[in-house]
Design an enzyme around this catalytic site. Sequence first.
Site, PDB file in Angstrom:
ATOM      1  N   GLY A 191       5.232 -50.277  16.410  1.00  0.00           N
ATOM      2  CA  GLY A 191       4.131 -51.107  16.670  1.00  0.00           C
ATOM      3  C   GLY A 191       3.567 -51.986  15.682  1.00  0.00           C
ATOM      4  O   GLY A 191       2.708 -52.912  15.571  1.00  0.00           O
ATOM      5  N   ASN A 199       6.725   8.683  -1.369  1.00  0.00           N
ATOM      6  CA  ASN A 199       5.373   8.737  -2.113  1.00  0.00           C
ATOM      7  C   ASN A 199       4.450   9.716  -1.002  1.00  0.00           C
ATOM      8  O   ASN A 199       4.765   9.359   0.244  1.00  0.00           O
ATOM      9  CB  ASN A 199       4.546   7.559  -2.509  1.00  0.00           C
ATOM     10  CG  ASN A 199       3.405   7.711  -3.223  1.00  0.00           C
ATOM     11  OD1 ASN A 199       3.324   8.836  -3.704  1.00  0.00           O
ATOM     12  ND2 ASN A 199       2.668   6.662  -3.308  1.00  0.00           N
ATOM     13  N   SER A 247      10.796 -43.691   9.992  1.00  0.00           N
ATOM     14  CA  SER A 247      11.344 -42.849   8.629  1.00  0.00           C
ATOM     15  C   SER A 247       9.716 -42.006   8.369  1.00  0.00           C
ATOM     16  O   SER A 247       9.224 -42.516   7.298  1.00  0.00           O
ATOM     17  CB  SER A 247      11.742 -43.630   7.851  1.00  0.00           C
ATOM     18  OG  SER A 247      11.166 -44.780   7.101  1.00  0.00           O
ATOM     19  N   SER A 307       1.571   0.495  -7.994  1.00  0.00           N
ATOM     20  CA  SER A 307       0.891   0.223  -8.911  1.00  0.00           C
ATOM     21  C   SER A 307       0.406   1.657  -9.454  1.00  0.00           C
ATOM     22  O   SER A 307       0.463   2.009 -10.595  1.00  0.00           O
ATOM     23  CB  SER A 307      -0.438  -0.841  -8.687  1.00  0.00           C
ATOM     24  OG  SER A 307       0.204  -2.145  -8.600  1.00  0.00           O
ATOM     25  N   ASP A 334       0.805  -1.168   0.043  1.00  0.00           N
ATOM     26  CA  ASP A 334       0.090  -0.037   0.007  1.00  0.00           C
ATOM     27  C   ASP A 334       0.712   1.176   0.093  1.00  0.00           C
ATOM     28  O   ASP A 334       0.328   2.335   0.413  1.00  0.00           O
ATOM     29  CB  ASP A 334      -0.983   0.057   1.310  1.00  0.00           C
ATOM     30  CG  ASP A 334      -2.129   1.017   0.988  1.00  0.00           C
ATOM     31  OD1 ASP A 334      -2.459   1.127  -0.236  1.00  0.00           O
ATOM     32  OD2 ASP A 334      -2.715   1.444   2.131  1.00  0.00           O
TER      33      ASP A 334
END
Length: 608
Positions: free
Chosen positions: A449, A144, A520, A18, A14
Amino acid sequence: MKDLLKFLTCGNVDDGKSTLIGHMLYDAKLLYTDQRRALELDSRLKSQNGSLDYSLLLDGLMAEREQGITIDVAYRYFSTDARSFIVADAPGHEEYTRNMAVGASFADLAVILVDVAKGVKRQTRRHIRICNLMGIRHFVFAINKMDLVHYNKQYFDEVVEEIQRIITNFQVDSSCSIPVSATQGDNITRPSQRMGWYDGKPLLAYLEQVDVAHGQKDNAGFVMPVQRVCRPNSDYRGFQGQIESGEISVSSEIMVLPKGEKAKIKTIYQGDKQVEKAGAGRPVSISLDREVDVSRGCVLVKDFTGMVSDMFSARLLWMDDEPLIPGKNYLVKLGAKTAPGTVMSVKYKIDINDGTHVPADVIYKNEIADCQISLSEKIVMDKFSRCEIMGEFILTDRVTNMTSACGVIKHDLRRSDNLVWQETDVTRKMRAAQKGQEPLTLWFTGLSGSGKSALANALEKRLLALGKHTMLLDGDNVRMGLCRNLGFTHQDRIENIRRVAEVAKLMNDAGLIVLTAFISPYGQDRENARNIVGDNFVEIYVSTPIEVCEQRDVKGLYAKARRGEIPNFTGVTSAYEPPANPEIQVDTSACTLEEATDQILKSLGLLG
């Protein structure tokens, strides 16, 4: 042909990037009639007072117009009497920093907007640092929203003073600060009558005249990465690519890296036109006077001062949502070459505000860090400061295909030149033949397990009975020795699996069949293990449901984990990622141990 300037607009969200470029195009009459008309109609729909919303010229995505922010980089091409331009309008939001980095990678100059009322924000500092990382050495700071402070020079001077303190820490060839109002048009295409105290050029005039010419530092010589091998018929083999630096002519002797073979240039084509010489920036097709092994990823050079290495120190911008953890394997793309690589260590990350070096083990999204990277093979590279195309790279996640990072090479690691794989007279093939078997790594993965260890143990006994030579690497056993210094964090799990994979590879070289029983849990780690071991890797997924695993848990580990007594316990407090396409899948709750062993042996072709 007019001189071309490629520039980037960036800064905090902002701050008016652009709007600034849109207003510049509008005031300079660089829009087609239908574009002007569309802007006027769109502005009426969006604005209550009917004033023009110049940002609509750049923000084309529906989400951008709805939210009033830039999301993706918008490129615009325009030309004045003095110069041609390509502008990349980059997003300011922190979430889209990766998009900003893409825009910075192509630009010669950065226009960085700063809201005069808010001053230099954290994201502004990040953008300055990223621009410098990407090799931008020319900056324009557009201060700006001067209209909001009634064009007061004091506010402008305070921001400029802060900017000067920041950029003294960077390598900058030119810098300029211009007070502007993107909405009102002050100092964009013509001098502002409301800021008589400013005697510099307006933004567009400055961009038309600024000199951003820069050669390759320290003279990188002739460099052309080969992008394609052209073989239209049996009489011609051309090597195509763009000359990145230097100049070359017919009959010049060049070297093909990384192998180092030499040959002379027979012909040079630019498009369909044969020429005697060509220079930097030209796409060419080169043929040589003798047959040389050249493929995509090779580099044609002359008077090249770079290096061929498989280890280097780099500075990178991390762009992935998943953090960077040392030990993880990525695809490294440098020039036209792509090779597997591993981030061996993080030296430090860089504080965005003051540039200090902060110790770190893990790097998160939008952070900048210095790392050491190891490749699977030696490739051609150079310092980014000397030859940009051979010194910039990206890291790609091998599973998600996400571009995880972009970076630049600081220098190679010379210790890699002192390491040479020692070939032995007794080869892996000879050891395997002596044992009468094909070396394999049988990688058992599954929840705690699930029956991995019991199944691996039973399978090893059956293999022994068949006369096979084996070694079983069990998770608990390895952690009591080789990996006893590792815990169970994500980073430690990655290193644990890497070490086991390297040991399994060495045992395969000895001709052994290796069985590993490890949870893993992460798919990326198992993929890394597969890359280390090679074609002999067989993934066996023991897919026993978690409910059955908990019933078998004689140690009560699941119960402790659910009470919060065990952190990072797979399946409860830490995720398990099931294999997508394992070579073998076994559910020990649906069959006996003997039946499961028979299933594996049949899959391996060892049981009729």
